[in-house]
Design an enzyme around this catalytic site. Structure first.
Site, short mmCIF file in Angstrom:
data_model
loop_
_atom_site.label_atom_id
_atom_site.label_comp_id
_atom_site.label_asym_id
_atom_site.label_seq_id
_atom_site.Cartn_x
_atom_site.Cartn_y
_atom_site.Cartn_z
N GLN A 125 28.09 35.89 129.64
CA GLN A 125 26.81 35.59 128.99
C GLN A 125 26.69 36.37 127.69
OE1 GLN A 125 22.78 37.05 130.46
NE2 GLN A 125 22.66 34.90 131.05
N GLY A 126 26.33 35.70 126.62
CA GLY A 126 26.14 36.34 125.32
C GLY A 126 24.69 36.25 124.89
N SER A 128 22.20 39.40 125.30
CA SER A 128 21.71 40.71 124.85
C SER A 128 22.44 41.20 123.61
CB SER A 128 21.86 41.75 125.96
OG SER A 128 21.05 41.43 127.07
N GLU A 244 19.39 32.36 137.26
CA GLU A 244 19.94 33.69 137.52
C GLU A 244 19.08 34.45 138.51
OE1 GLU A 244 21.73 37.17 134.72
OE2 GLU A 244 19.73 36.48 134.19
#
Length: 391
Positions: A125-126, A128, A244
């Protein structure tokens, strides 16, 4: 709330338990490195071959098309069987896959969903960034439209298993207008082998390179990889985060409950802080154990309520933040309790994600109230979207 099992659900539970008893690996999952990836890939393929990958995914996308309750039953049996964490496939199966099912094009679905279920495609996951952690509206990594491409520049951080991933669910800013903080974002599929991407693993205080920094230098991503439309990344990202924070967390809840059982067993059979009595006879430790047990029961109830509500609405809601918040803070409390029960023996470090690795798990536990949105962010979501309080 209606979650009683009918005969079909009970039969499904028994089938799941039977399959897991016969197929759960007997070898320990390696905590790091390529051997860990190979282990996770083989286990994901095993669940696919057995017909247990994507239980609630639509049949047309390779799943079984079963209900969310049956998905919950699967996760419960999964945890009770002692099955390994799905590790590097968590983002692929619990984030990216469901997001593509809901928002992706048919071409994106056909390319990625089968590979995810078969264990052929790992994702990270990109979201933050150093200046935009839980505040996703503050994302600064840019995606400039240039012909048929997005040209991406910037940095992401806390990218779990980034060094082992084939693809990334990447959130970038495609509109720099300050008044469009939410409207100016875009969710895009990023091939991690694209030129211009640099991944730097971060060694955590628990002794594992679990997170990564990712840098983008004129990375060209086809516009055909955009999911949900250019400028609609906020809505797409919110659907990702709702998945999530969903039913999959029941696995972690059951594992935490079993971990607490181990702590109680140790407290009953080892000397406590005063050096004279069993730890369980210490009033404060006994109180903390009782509190943790009651909170775990409450957490399971909240999770079941969310699943029941989902059966009516057909989609995950903000109530998932309640489960996420309760679990994150409870996990930290239980890990700290374990350290106090063990006493000075806790100074002997053992790596997390390995049997009896209480010290390593305690060192890793601060991430619980940061990952998937900090506790403060979860409270804001609950206040605004569940309780209806003003911003």
């Amino acid at each position: 709330m209606q979650i009683d099992l009918d005969q079909a659900d009970a039969d499904f539970r028994d089938d799941a338990a039977s399959w897991l008893r016969a197929h759960v690996p007997t070898d320990e999952r390696p905590p790091t490195g390529e051997s860990m990836v190979d282990f996770d890939r083989a286990w994901q393929r095993c669940t696919f071959d057995g017909g247990w990958a994507g239980v609630s995914w639509p049949v047309e996308h390779g799943g079984r098309g079963l209900s969310l309750l049956q998905q919950l039953i699967w996760w419960e049996q999964y945890a009770l069987s002692g099955a390994p964490h799905i590790g590097v496939f968590w983002v692929a199966t619990s984030h990216a896959g469901p997001t593509l099912i809901l928002n992706g094009t048919s071409e994106q679905q056909q390319k990625h969903l089968p590979a995810i279920l078969r264990g052929e495609s790992t994702w990270c996951q990109g979201f933050s960034e150093p200046s935009a952690g839980s505040d996703l509206a503050g994302v600064r990594t840019t995606g400039r439209v240039d012909g048929d491409d997005l040209v991406v520049n910037g940095q992401k951080i806390w990218t779990t298993h980034g060094q082992h991933s084939d693809f990334q669910e990447l959130l970038v800013r495609t509109d720099s207008d300050p008044s469009s903080r939410h409207k100016g974002l875009t969710w895009v599929i990023c091939d991690m082998n694209t030129p211009g991407i640099e991944v730097r693993p971060i060694m955590t205080m628990a002794g594992i390179p679990h997170f990564c920094e990712v840098f983008y230098d004129d990375v060209r991503i086809p516009l055909s990889n955009v999911v949900g439309g250019v400028g609609n990344g906020w809505a797409t990202a919110m659907s990702t985060l709702s998945f999530e924070r969903g039913a999959g967390f029941v696995v972690e809840q059951i594992r935490l409950s079993r971990y607490l059982d181990e702590v109680v067993d140790h407290a009953e059979n080892h000397t406590g802080p005063d050096g004279k009595r069993a730890a369980i006879e210490d009033d404060e430790i006994y109180r903390r154990i009782a509190s943790a047990r009651s909170e775990l029961a409450a957490l399971r109830a909240v999770t079941y309520a969310a699943v029941s509500r989902n059966r009516v609405t057909g989609k995950p809601g903000p109530e998932g933040s309640m489960s996420r918040l309760l679990f994150a803070e409870l996990e930290q409390n239980v890990r700290a309790l374990a350290m106090d029960v063990v006493g000075l023996d806790a100074l002997e470090y053992q790596m997390p994600f390995t049997p009896q690795a209480w010290s390593g798990e305690w060192l890793y536990s601060p991430s619980s109230t940061i990952g998937a949105g900090t506790s403060d962010i979860q409270r804001n979501i609950i206040a605004n979207r569940v309780l209806g309080l003003p911003r």
